[in-house]
Design a protein around this motif. Sequence first.
Motif, PDB file in Angstrom:
ATOM      1  N   GLY A   1       0.807  -1.212   0.000  1.00 58.62           N
ATOM      2  CA  GLY A   1       0.000   0.000   0.000  1.00 58.62           C
ATOM      3  C   GLY A   1       0.840   1.262   0.000  1.00 58.62           C
ATOM      4  O   GLY A   1       2.037   1.243  -0.295  1.00 58.62           O
ATOM      5  N   ASN A   2       0.202   2.392   0.360  1.00 61.73           N
ATOM      6  CA  ASN A   2       0.876   3.690   0.330  1.00 61.73           C
ATOM      7  C   ASN A   2       1.598   4.024   1.618  1.00 61.73           C
ATOM      8  O   ASN A   2       2.276   5.047   1.702  1.00 61.73           O
ATOM      9  CB  ASN A   2      -0.145   4.800   0.039  1.00 61.73           C
ATOM     10  CG  ASN A   2      -0.743   4.663  -1.349  1.00 61.73           C
ATOM     11  OD1 ASN A   2      -0.050   4.260  -2.284  1.00 61.73           O
ATOM     12  ND2 ASN A   2      -2.025   4.989  -1.492  1.00 61.73           N
ATOM     13  N   PHE A   3       1.403   3.187   2.642  1.00 61.94           N
ATOM     14  CA  PHE A   3       2.024   3.467   3.932  1.00 61.94           C
ATOM     15  C   PHE A   3       3.111   2.452   4.240  1.00 61.94           C
ATOM     16  O   PHE A   3       3.044   1.300   3.812  1.00 61.94           O
ATOM     17  CB  PHE A   3       0.964   3.440   5.046  1.00 61.94           C
ATOM     18  CG  PHE A   3      -0.090   4.504   4.905  1.00 61.94           C
ATOM     19  CD1 PHE A   3       0.149   5.795   5.358  1.00 61.94           C
ATOM     20  CD2 PHE A   3      -1.300   4.218   4.299  1.00 61.94           C
ATOM     21  CE1 PHE A   3      -0.818   6.773   5.214  1.00 61.94           C
ATOM     22  CE2 PHE A   3      -2.265   5.187   4.157  1.00 61.94           C
ATOM     23  CZ  PHE A   3      -2.021   6.481   4.609  1.00 61.94           C
TER      24      PHE A   3
END
Length: 581
Positions: A265-267
């Motif tokens: 994901g983006n994290f």
Amino acid sequence: MAARGVGLLTRLSLGAQRNQVQRALRRLLSCPGTVAADLRREEQFSGSAETGSEDRIPKKRFSEVQEERREQAQRTVLIHCPNKISEKKFLQYLSQHGPVNSHFFYESFGLYAVVEFCQKESVASLQSVTRTPSRGAEAAIPFRSRYFSLKLRNPSSQPSEQSSVQCSNQSSPSSKKLFELLCCAESVDDQLTALLKTFQLTEENTKLRYLTCSLIEDIAAAYFPGCAVRPFGSSVNSFGKLGCDLDMFLDLDEIGNFSAQKASGNFLMEFQVKNVPSERIVTQKILSVIGECLDHFGPGCVGVQKILNARCPLVRFSHQASGFQCDLTTNNRIALKSSELLYLYGALDSRVRALVFSIRCWARVHSLTSSIPGAWITNFSLTMMVIFFLQRRSPPILPTLDSLKSLADAEDKCIIEGHNCTFVRDLNKIKPSGNTESLELLLKEFFEYFGNFAFNKNSINIRQGREQNKPESSPLHIQNPFETSLNISKNVSQSQLQKFVELARESAWILHQEVKERQSSNQPWGLATLLLPSVANNISFVKKRKKPASERIKNLLESIKSSSTEHPTDTNGKRAVNTQA
């Protein structure tokens, strides 16, 4: 650790020692059937040393063996038992927690049992019904391990017919036993094979080593969940002998690899950690804490020493239950890769291990190696010399490390700390050698080769399998196979190297003489003669000497070498030393 039986020989004067050995041999040889019975029990030895690499069966990769052994150890428990115990009732009791796959008993400061369950859940079940002992005035640290003590509720009510169980041998043979085996062999080849069978790690001893690492892993996992404690060195490279130390390292890389796989994901989530100036300080801090934990909480761990300022920081301790002297390091992955390389070389040809074991035994008897750090040649250096010698045969018995690298594919690629440690790991991809020379010939020519080696100018390099100019002034230069700028024999002094050369020349001369005059069966001969201390002063050869030993042997070896150059033979004959790069 030295083979204590062989070490006894070095403490006797030559004349007294020879007389005692001969008297012992006469007594031992007067008991028919003793050797034959023992040899029939040596069925664990895999392969014959007579045929080299022919008819090889597919062998497992080193990593596969490691993982299978590690998983096996996690299903295994160690139990301190009463001296008198019914094996049948013992197994019936444990079977309440699940089926038992295998077990064996051994003695080390008492009677112990190693019990392997079929399922890991059986261990947890056994732990759930195990209590913390009451010590009266003393207090016990409530540590839940897989190391148990079995007590009898009413010892006086136990059946009187109860007898001791059969124990597995975990120690090296006595000097009498060794010489009995060697002197009753029919050939030098059989002697080398018998020595290998006698000294190599047994299946039970190997299981005990992996179990000990697994027990230490349980302790380290309290601080580093998901870590692994892996054995390396002689315990896993197939060249270990009964009684050798247990080298292990705390592998924390698996934790990082597991975390990396979870990122998505983006994290990106990271643990908060404490930072220190260098990796060395990280290693020292980790080993300091683990050392304290072993000292204060580790059942059976005694004599803990934290040697943190060494080039490779380590924690040294004795594991009392197993009897092993242990050295624990951390993230020592190059050492494990070296173990894998030696495992591969030992598996390629059945003559390799027999030759290494015999030369190591010879070196230890004559104090060329020692368990105490110093100016001596190490077992690792001796093994490198044997591998190099076997690479120099014509045709070669072992491939060079560079040729193993050329056979590697993408999955074999391995870079550790900037060092290229790549080589093919699948044994079945390596073409067997066509060399069929006997072990007797190889042993004799090993001594001849290094008795005339130009150590003053040449180094030993198994990557290329050829002699190279020494890059430094150390008496003995053996290139580290992976950290190529390092000399693994830098500690060896000139006097120790000269002692090695003189003993190698003398041993070559003795073996050459015995081709003509085979001694009678009730006298030390062949390999047995080489394992007598101070062969340079052996009285049975004094009458044949007219020149000083070193000069006479050197001249003899040079004449043999020149003779073989003028009259070369094929590989089924008796000589062929490859002297070309």
